[in-house]
Design a protein around this motif. Structure first.
Motif, PDB file in Angstrom:
ATOM      1  N   PRO A 122     -62.411 -31.792  30.145  1.00  0.00           N
ATOM      2  CA  PRO A 122     -62.964 -30.947  28.700  1.00  0.00           C
ATOM      3  C   PRO A 122     -63.760 -31.900  27.942  1.00  0.00           C
ATOM      4  N   SER A 123     -65.106 -31.563  27.448  1.00  0.00           N
ATOM      5  CA  SER A 123     -65.829 -32.200  27.077  1.00  0.00           C
ATOM      6  C   SER A 123     -65.930 -32.333  25.539  1.00  0.00           C
ATOM      7  N   THR A 124     -65.296 -31.287  24.835  1.00  0.00           N
ATOM      8  CA  THR A 124     -65.101 -31.308  23.276  1.00  0.00           C
ATOM      9  C   THR A 124     -63.632 -31.688  22.682  1.00  0.00           C
ATOM     10  N   GLN A 125     -63.761 -32.768  21.761  1.00  0.00           N
ATOM     11  CA  GLN A 125     -62.726 -33.087  21.289  1.00  0.00           C
ATOM     12  C   GLN A 125     -62.208 -32.097  20.121  1.00  0.00           C
ATOM     13  N   PHE A 126     -60.615 -31.851  19.835  1.00  0.00           N
ATOM     14  CA  PHE A 126     -60.099 -31.060  18.916  1.00  0.00           C
ATOM     15  C   PHE A 126     -60.903 -31.286  17.517  1.00  0.00           C
ATOM     16  N   ALA A 127     -61.244 -32.229  16.966  1.00  0.00           N
ATOM     17  CA  ALA A 127     -62.026 -32.505  15.532  1.00  0.00           C
ATOM     18  C   ALA A 127     -63.291 -31.977  15.959  1.00  0.00           C
ATOM     19  N   ASP A 128     -64.144 -32.009  16.750  1.00  0.00           N
ATOM     20  CA  ASP A 128     -65.266 -31.375  17.154  1.00  0.00           C
ATOM     21  C   ASP A 128     -65.145 -29.812  17.054  1.00  0.00           C
ATOM     22  N   LEU A 129     -64.217 -29.255  17.810  1.00  0.00           N
ATOM     23  CA  LEU A 129     -64.174 -28.000  17.833  1.00  0.00           C
ATOM     24  C   LEU A 129     -63.644 -27.413  16.442  1.00  0.00           C
TER      25      LEU A 129
ATOM     26  N   MET B 198     -66.211 -24.872  14.157  1.00  0.00           N
ATOM     27  CA  MET B 198     -65.872 -23.401  13.989  1.00  0.00           C
ATOM     28  C   MET B 198     -65.924 -23.152  12.214  1.00  0.00           C
ATOM     29  N   VAL B 199     -65.543 -24.377  11.735  1.00  0.00           N
ATOM     30  CA  VAL B 199     -65.721 -24.390  10.072  1.00  0.00           C
ATOM     31  C   VAL B 199     -67.175 -24.385   9.603  1.00  0.00           C
ATOM     32  N   THR B 200     -68.057 -25.061  10.499  1.00  0.00           N
ATOM     33  CA  THR B 200     -69.350 -24.880  10.135  1.00  0.00           C
ATOM     34  C   THR B 200     -70.053 -23.564  10.286  1.00  0.00           C
ATOM     35  N   ALA B 201     -69.883 -22.877  11.316  1.00  0.00           N
ATOM     36  CA  ALA B 201     -70.464 -21.783  11.714  1.00  0.00           C
ATOM     37  C   ALA B 201     -69.940 -20.686  11.064  1.00  0.00           C
ATOM     38  N   ASP B 202     -68.652 -20.594  10.440  1.00  0.00           N
ATOM     39  CA  ASP B 202     -68.022 -19.349   9.733  1.00  0.00           C
ATOM     40  C   ASP B 202     -68.872 -19.736   8.164  1.00  0.00           C
ATOM     41  N   CYS B 203     -68.753 -20.801   7.657  1.00  0.00           N
ATOM     42  CA  CYS B 203     -69.441 -21.075   6.337  1.00  0.00           C
ATOM     43  C   CYS B 203     -70.772 -20.760   6.484  1.00  0.00           C
TER      44      CYS B 203
ATOM     45  N   LYS C 178     -47.225 -25.216  17.892  1.00  0.00           N
ATOM     46  CA  LYS C 178     -47.916 -26.314  18.464  1.00  0.00           C
ATOM     47  C   LYS C 178     -48.661 -25.857  19.645  1.00  0.00           C
ATOM     48  N   ARG C 179     -50.122 -25.762  19.796  1.00  0.00           N
ATOM     49  CA  ARG C 179     -50.807 -25.339  20.866  1.00  0.00           C
ATOM     50  C   ARG C 179     -51.736 -26.306  21.415  1.00  0.00           C
ATOM     51  N   ASP C 180     -52.179 -26.299  22.779  1.00  0.00           N
ATOM     52  CA  ASP C 180     -53.157 -27.062  23.207  1.00  0.00           C
ATOM     53  C   ASP C 180     -54.553 -26.386  23.257  1.00  0.00           C
ATOM     54  N   TRP C 181     -55.184 -26.790  22.153  1.00  0.00           N
ATOM     55  CA  TRP C 181     -56.402 -26.197  22.010  1.00  0.00           C
ATOM     56  C   TRP C 181     -57.869 -26.675  22.389  1.00  0.00           C
ATOM     57  N   GLY C 182     -58.526 -26.103  23.423  1.00  0.00           N
ATOM     58  CA  GLY C 182     -59.738 -26.559  23.707  1.00  0.00           C
ATOM     59  C   GLY C 182     -60.829 -25.574  23.465  1.00  0.00           C
ATOM     60  N   HIS C 183     -61.990 -25.949  23.921  1.00  0.00           N
ATOM     61  CA  HIS C 183     -63.413 -25.338  23.535  1.00  0.00           C
ATOM     62  C   HIS C 183     -63.442 -24.407  24.985  1.00  0.00           C
ATOM     63  N   ALA C 184     -63.794 -23.248  24.475  1.00  0.00           N
ATOM     64  CA  ALA C 184     -63.942 -22.027  25.469  1.00  0.00           C
ATOM     65  C   ALA C 184     -64.997 -22.370  26.357  1.00  0.00           C
ATOM     66  N   ARG C 185     -66.243 -22.940  25.909  1.00  0.00           N
ATOM     67  CA  ARG C 185     -67.460 -23.129  26.802  1.00  0.00           C
ATOM     68  C   ARG C 185     -66.863 -24.185  27.886  1.00  0.00           C
ATOM     69  N   ASP C 186     -66.109 -25.082  27.464  1.00  0.00           N
ATOM     70  CA  ASP C 186     -65.491 -25.963  28.725  1.00  0.00           C
ATOM     71  C   ASP C 186     -64.980 -25.357  29.743  1.00  0.00           C
TER      72      ASP C 186
ATOM     73  N   THR D 281     -66.996 -33.175   6.974  1.00  0.00           N
ATOM     74  CA  THR D 281     -66.925 -34.353   7.543  1.00  0.00           C
ATOM     75  C   THR D 281     -65.698 -34.291   8.569  1.00  0.00           C
ATOM     76  N   LYS D 282     -65.532 -35.453   9.327  1.00  0.00           N
ATOM     77  CA  LYS D 282     -64.504 -35.442  10.260  1.00  0.00           C
ATOM     78  C   LYS D 282     -63.332 -36.604   9.824  1.00  0.00           C
ATOM     79  N   SER D 283     -63.535 -36.780   8.566  1.00  0.00           N
ATOM     80  CA  SER D 283     -62.493 -37.609   8.064  1.00  0.00           C
ATOM     81  C   SER D 283     -61.096 -37.593   8.058  1.00  0.00           C
ATOM     82  N   ILE D 284     -60.641 -36.390   8.232  1.00  0.00           N
ATOM     83  CA  ILE D 284     -59.091 -36.056   8.126  1.00  0.00           C
ATOM     84  C   ILE D 284     -58.672 -36.099   9.600  1.00  0.00           C
ATOM     85  N   GLU D 285     -58.012 -37.213  10.094  1.00  0.00           N
ATOM     86  CA  GLU D 285     -57.725 -37.207  11.232  1.00  0.00           C
ATOM     87  C   GLU D 285     -56.204 -36.547  11.601  1.00  0.00           C
ATOM     88  N   VAL D 286     -55.758 -36.103  12.513  1.00  0.00           N
ATOM     89  CA  VAL D 286     -54.551 -35.587  12.514  1.00  0.00           C
ATOM     90  C   VAL D 286     -53.823 -35.869  13.913  1.00  0.00           C
ATOM     91  N   GLU D 287     -54.439 -36.677  14.491  1.00  0.00           N
ATOM     92  CA  GLU D 287     -54.015 -37.093  16.045  1.00  0.00           C
ATOM     93  C   GLU D 287     -52.716 -37.571  15.918  1.00  0.00           C
TER      94      GLU D 287
END
Ligand code: G4F
Length: 304
Positions: A272-279, A283-288, A188-196, A298-304
């Motif tokens: 931090p201003s970016t939530q996990f789902a947005d991060l 990343m998925v969008t940019a790589d695709c 498990k990791r505490d993942w944030g956005h590098a920009r923040d 979509t952000k329909s899959i919630e894993v909180e």
């Protein structure tokens, strides 16, 4: 500061700087050479120095402990020693890491949590942290430690798990790959956005007094949760594509990281201003997009 070899082959070696390279002045130097670092300080006379350079891939530090320890510990020492000699008023930021907590002594981790690193990389960061604090206390340098938890973005290197997952998904969608081979999915990791997190680094050097700060979101997710969310956004069933491979397990794992950013919030006004789902979505969008694949993200899959 970049290595000379990068300046000689900028299109290949400085690809990730492309969007800003026009507004930067690059200096050739190596963390492995004290004189080269010294000369850059003499030429630039900086007001602020952000020392982020390191062998930063934890897995690799098991393959080559010696070069990781040499580069990371000596490199930090060289930068601090040169700074003290040439520009003692320069403010200094050291990129400490949540890997210093390793086998965590408490949950969540704060600035006072005992360090118990689990890799040569983590050990090198503890040494850098101590060097930085010592230069602050012994020589009055305005030197601060950021204890940064994992910070990600579409610019992340492909070897790190988040980018490996999102680029792997893009390749599957593009028909270039049929599976995603990963190691420990339970970590498990505490993942944030590098920009923040870069904003937190800058804020530390604007303070009257130097100090040490945890920079984290205060939320933790497993590698499997990251995979599930990223696959869900791309319309893929992770059970069909993810293969666990012992090659990607570490001899000693850091099982759980979750930081408490209360001090950074109180003293730096940082959040931090970016939530996990947005991060994950970014990343998925940019790589695709980089492979010309369109996905109904979509952000329909919630894993909180
Ligand atoms: O993405 P990772 O390689 O990052 P790690 O080891 O947490 O380190 C990163 O964050 C630190 C801050 O805490 C930085 F200091 C450090 O420089 C770096 O940026 O691995 C994350 C987790 C680990 O538990 C790893 O075992 O993912 C697990 N994992 C599972 N499968 C994998 C894989 N990691 C990688 N790289 N590749 C896999 O296939």
């Amino acid at each position: 500061m970049v290595r000379r070899v990068a300046l000689e082959d900028p299109s290949r070696r400085l690809g990730r700087l492309q969007s800003v390279v026009g507004s930067l002045r690059l200096h050739a130097a190596s963390l492995e050479s004290f004189p080269s670092v010294y000369q850059v300080f003499r030429a630039v006379q900086p007001d602020e120095c952000y020392h982020l350079a390191a062998q930063s891939f934890v897995s690799y530090s098991f393959d080559d402990e010696f070069s990781t320890l040499n580069t990371n510990i000596n490199g930090t020492h060289f930068v601090l020693a040169a700074l003290k000699d040439v520009v003692p008023k320069c403010r200094f930021y050291f990129a400490g890491s949540s890997e210093m907590f390793g086998k965590v002594a408490e949950i969540p981790q704060t600035e006072t949590t005992r360090f118990h690193p689990r890799s040569a990389y983590g050990i090198s960061k503890v040494a850098g942290f101590d060097l930085t604090r010592n230069y602050r206390e012994a020589y009055g340098i305005h030197a601060s430690n950021g204890i940064l938890f994992n910070h990600e973005s579409p610019r992340r290197g492909f070897e790190f798990v988040t980018r490996k997952i999102t680029s792997g998904i893009a390749r599957i969608l593009a028909g270039q790959s049929k599976e995603l081979r990963l190691g420990n999915l339970e970590a498990k990791r505490d993942w944030g956005h590098a920009r923040d997190y870069v904003e937190a680094m800058w804020a530390m050097l604007q303070q009257d007094e130097p100090d040490d700060y945890v920079v984290a979101t205060g939320r933790s997710h497993s590698v499997w949760e990251f995979v599930r969310m990223a696959c869900g956004m791309a319309g893929l069933d992770p059970d069909k594509y993810v293969v666990t491979d012992p090659e990607f397990y570490r001899p000693a794992e850091v099982q759980l990281l979750i930081g408490n950013p209360a001090k950074a919030q109180a003293k730096l006004g940082w959040r931090p201003s970016t939530q996990f789902a947005d991060l994950v979505c970014e990343m998925v969008t940019a790589d695709c997009a980089s492979l010309g694949v369109e996905v109904p993200v979509t952000k329909s899959i919630e894993v909180e």
